[in-house]
Design a protein around this motif. Structure first.
Motif, PDB file in Angstrom:
ATOM      1  N   ASN A   1       0.569   7.970 -22.905  1.00 46.16           N
ATOM      2  CA  ASN A   1       1.861   8.513 -23.334  1.00 46.16           C
ATOM      3  C   ASN A   1       2.804   8.596 -22.137  1.00 46.16           C
ATOM      4  N   ILE A   2       2.290   9.136 -21.040  1.00 51.49           N
ATOM      5  CA  ILE A   2       3.011   9.165 -19.767  1.00 51.49           C
ATOM      6  C   ILE A   2       2.088   8.535 -18.727  1.00 51.49           C
ATOM      7  N   VAL A   3       2.519   7.434 -18.122  1.00 52.09           N
ATOM      8  CA  VAL A   3       1.655   6.669 -17.225  1.00 52.09           C
ATOM      9  C   VAL A   3       1.145   7.530 -16.077  1.00 52.09           C
ATOM     10  N   ARG A   4       2.050   8.275 -15.456  1.00 51.66           N
ATOM     11  CA  ARG A   4       1.666   9.042 -14.276  1.00 51.66           C
ATOM     12  C   ARG A   4       0.554  10.032 -14.582  1.00 51.66           C
ATOM     13  N   LYS A   5       0.636  10.696 -15.733  1.00 53.61           N
ATOM     14  CA  LYS A   5      -0.372  11.697 -16.075  1.00 53.61           C
ATOM     15  C   LYS A   5      -1.749  11.062 -16.222  1.00 53.61           C
ATOM     16  N   THR A   6      -1.796   9.911 -16.907  1.00 49.85           N
ATOM     17  CA  THR A   6      -3.083   9.242 -17.109  1.00 49.85           C
ATOM     18  C   THR A   6      -3.664   8.765 -15.787  1.00 49.85           C
ATOM     19  N   VAL A   7      -2.829   8.127 -14.970  1.00 52.08           N
ATOM     20  CA  VAL A   7      -3.295   7.635 -13.670  1.00 52.08           C
ATOM     21  C   VAL A   7      -3.753   8.799 -12.801  1.00 52.08           C
ATOM     22  N   GLU A   8      -3.007   9.889 -12.828  1.00 50.23           N
ATOM     23  CA  GLU A   8      -3.361  11.059 -12.023  1.00 50.23           C
ATOM     24  C   GLU A   8      -4.711  11.637 -12.451  1.00 50.23           C
TER      25      GLU A   8
ATOM     26  N   ASN B   1       3.311   4.996   1.011  1.00 50.99           N
ATOM     27  CA  ASN B   1       3.717   6.394   1.200  1.00 50.99           C
ATOM     28  C   ASN B   1       4.976   6.724   0.409  1.00 50.99           C
ATOM     29  N   ILE B   2       5.823   5.716   0.194  1.00 49.87           N
ATOM     30  CA  ILE B   2       7.079   5.943  -0.512  1.00 49.87           C
ATOM     31  C   ILE B   2       6.843   6.074  -2.015  1.00 49.87           C
ATOM     32  N   TRP B   3       5.733   5.514  -2.522  1.00 48.22           N
ATOM     33  CA  TRP B   3       5.460   5.618  -3.957  1.00 48.22           C
ATOM     34  C   TRP B   3       5.358   7.073  -4.393  1.00 48.22           C
ATOM     35  N   TYR B   4       4.955   7.910  -3.459  1.00 50.15           N
ATOM     36  CA  TYR B   4       4.765   9.324  -3.787  1.00 50.15           C
ATOM     37  C   TYR B   4       6.023   9.930  -4.383  1.00 50.15           C
ATOM     38  N   THR B   5       7.193   9.473  -3.938  1.00 49.22           N
ATOM     39  CA  THR B   5       8.449  10.033  -4.448  1.00 49.22           C
ATOM     40  C   THR B   5       8.638   9.703  -5.927  1.00 49.22           C
ATOM     41  N   PHE B   6       8.187   8.520  -6.360  1.00 49.31           N
ATOM     42  CA  PHE B   6       8.301   8.163  -7.772  1.00 49.31           C
ATOM     43  C   PHE B   6       7.391   9.042  -8.629  1.00 49.31           C
ATOM     44  N   TRP B   7       6.193   9.308  -8.127  1.00 48.99           N
ATOM     45  CA  TRP B   7       5.272  10.174  -8.872  1.00 48.99           C
ATOM     46  C   TRP B   7       5.798  11.610  -8.928  1.00 48.99           C
ATOM     47  N   ILE B   8       6.427  12.044  -7.848  1.00 50.27           N
ATOM     48  CA  ILE B   8       7.012  13.388  -7.821  1.00 50.27           C
ATOM     49  C   ILE B   8       8.086  13.519  -8.897  1.00 50.27           C
ATOM     50  N   ARG B   9       8.895  12.481  -9.028  1.00 50.32           N
ATOM     51  CA  ARG B   9       9.936  12.510 -10.060  1.00 50.32           C
ATOM     52  C   ARG B   9       9.321  12.575 -11.453  1.00 50.32           C
ATOM     53  N   ASP B  10       8.316  11.732 -11.701  1.00 41.98           N
ATOM     54  CA  ASP B  10       7.692  11.723 -13.024  1.00 41.98           C
ATOM     55  C   ASP B  10       6.922  13.010 -13.297  1.00 41.98           C
ATOM     56  N   ALA B  11       6.491  13.690 -12.236  1.00 39.54           N
ATOM     57  CA  ALA B  11       5.813  14.976 -12.416  1.00 39.54           C
ATOM     58  C   ALA B  11       6.799  16.077 -12.774  1.00 39.54           C
TER      59      ALA B  11
END
Length: 352
Positions: A19-26, A90-100
């Motif tokens: 449903n939300i990619v970041r949540k599943t990957v996390e 290291n920069i990918w972290y900012t995208f995950w922060i936004r989706d979180a």
């Protein structure tokens, strides 16, 4: 080849079924880390002693800053890039922060999985109003980010690297073994088998497989997310093509990336003499180190020449980095720049 392809297919299915990619990957990566740490600790307690750890930290202090004479700069720079997160990742972290949904990221939108709802990412960001309550919350978010970085990125990575270093020393160095390529995992698994039996052999290989697949998943998701986010935001044609549904663009790129990866796996299988995995590994690492160096310079430029100029003073007073952090970034840029220079000069034949 088979298992690498299965890994790519697994990455696609996970994203498609979310449903939300970041949540599943996390969740998957969290479970993978817990399992890996559990197995790793079993290996450490089974094969190492307190004396091994004393020797390790003593060697760490005594040899700090020393460059091994029998290792190339190209290889060493690759290790410098991959240690921790490494490179542009290291920069990918900012995208995950936004989706979180951290801070103002909760207002921008997030990339849904294929099962999720159609979503359009906001093309511009938001600034909190400089009220007393908002400033308190901003400080809280920044504090949480710092805690996450030091706990996850620094401490967990440092401990994992230390555990693997001690294990490698105990398992390989004492036996005067210097395996290369994929033999490294197999040889260590066979040695662990001599201590814990056939179960130990498979449990060690399972840990390595979990580690590699978790890396594959995070890299696939991170690269595709960065490409999808960036191209969607800067290109009106892309937004028109996917009818402002970033979910479609994300999955088009994800499938393209996976197919591209599997093509190279097949080519490497049939043309192994021409296509060496370690060549691409070292090349990508050294290019990643250049990218990370550029990102540091751009970060410093953005902080002091863009953010400082356009942010309201009350916000800048909160957002601005501590001078010590700026000094650390400058020292890191010099550190990476040194390895970038030495590695590429060696590769181009400019070192004697």
């Amino acid at each position: 080849m088979f298992w690498a392809s299965v890994g790519f297919v697994g990455c696609i299915l996970i994203s498609l079924g979310s449903n939300i990619v970041r949540k599943t990957v996390e969740r998957i990566l969290t479970a993978q880390v817990i399992i890996m740490w559990f197995i790793l600790l079993i290996c450490v307690f089974t094969l190492t002693s307190m004396n091994d750890w004393i020797k390790f930290f003593k060697s760490l202090v005594e040899n700090f800053g020393k460059i091994p004479p029998d290792i190339s700069w190209w290889t060493l720079a690759s290790a410098v890039c991959f240690i921790g997160a490494g490179g542009i990742s290291n920069i990918w972290y900012t995208f995950w922060i936004r989706d979180a949904g951290f801070g103002m990221g909760s207002l921008i939108g997030k990339i849904p999985g294929w099962r999720g709802k159609k979503t359009s990412i906001k093309l511009s960001g938001y600034l909190p109003k400089p009220t007393k309550e908002n400033m308190r919350r901003v400080k809280s978010w920044i504090s949480n980010l710092h805690k996450a970085f030091w706990l996850v990125f620094f401490l967990m990575n440092f401990l994992a690297i230390s555990l693997f270093a001690v294990l490698s020393n105990v398992v390989l160095h004492r036996r005067n073994l210097v395996p290369s390529g994929f033999e490294i995992a197999v040889v260590q698994a066979e040695i662990f088998q001599s201590v814990a039996g056939r179960f130990g052999y498979f449990i060690f290989l399972f840990m390595i497989a979990m580690l590699l697949w978790g890396t594959q998943l995070s890299i696939c998701e991170g690269i595709v997310r960065q490409l999808a986010d960036t191209t969607y935001l800067v290109s009106r044609k892309v937004r028109k093509f996917v009818k402002r549904d970033i979910r479609k663009w994300y999955f088009y790129l994800f499938i393209l990336f996976a197919v591209w990866g599997m093509v190279w796996i097949v080519l490497q299988e049939f043309f192994s003499e021409l296509i060496k995995p370690d060549f691409f590994l070292f090349l990508s690492a050294n290019i990643g180190l250049i990218s990370q160096l550029i990102s540091l310079v751009m970060l410093l430029y953005f902080q002091y020449f863009i953010a400082r100029k356009y942010l309201p003073k009350r916000l800048w007073d909160i957002y601005k980095p501590h001078p010590i952090r700026t000094v650390i970034l400058l020292l890191t840029a010099c550190f990476w720049g040194y390895f970038v220079g030495m590695a590429w000069m060696e590769k181009l034949g400019l070192l004697s």
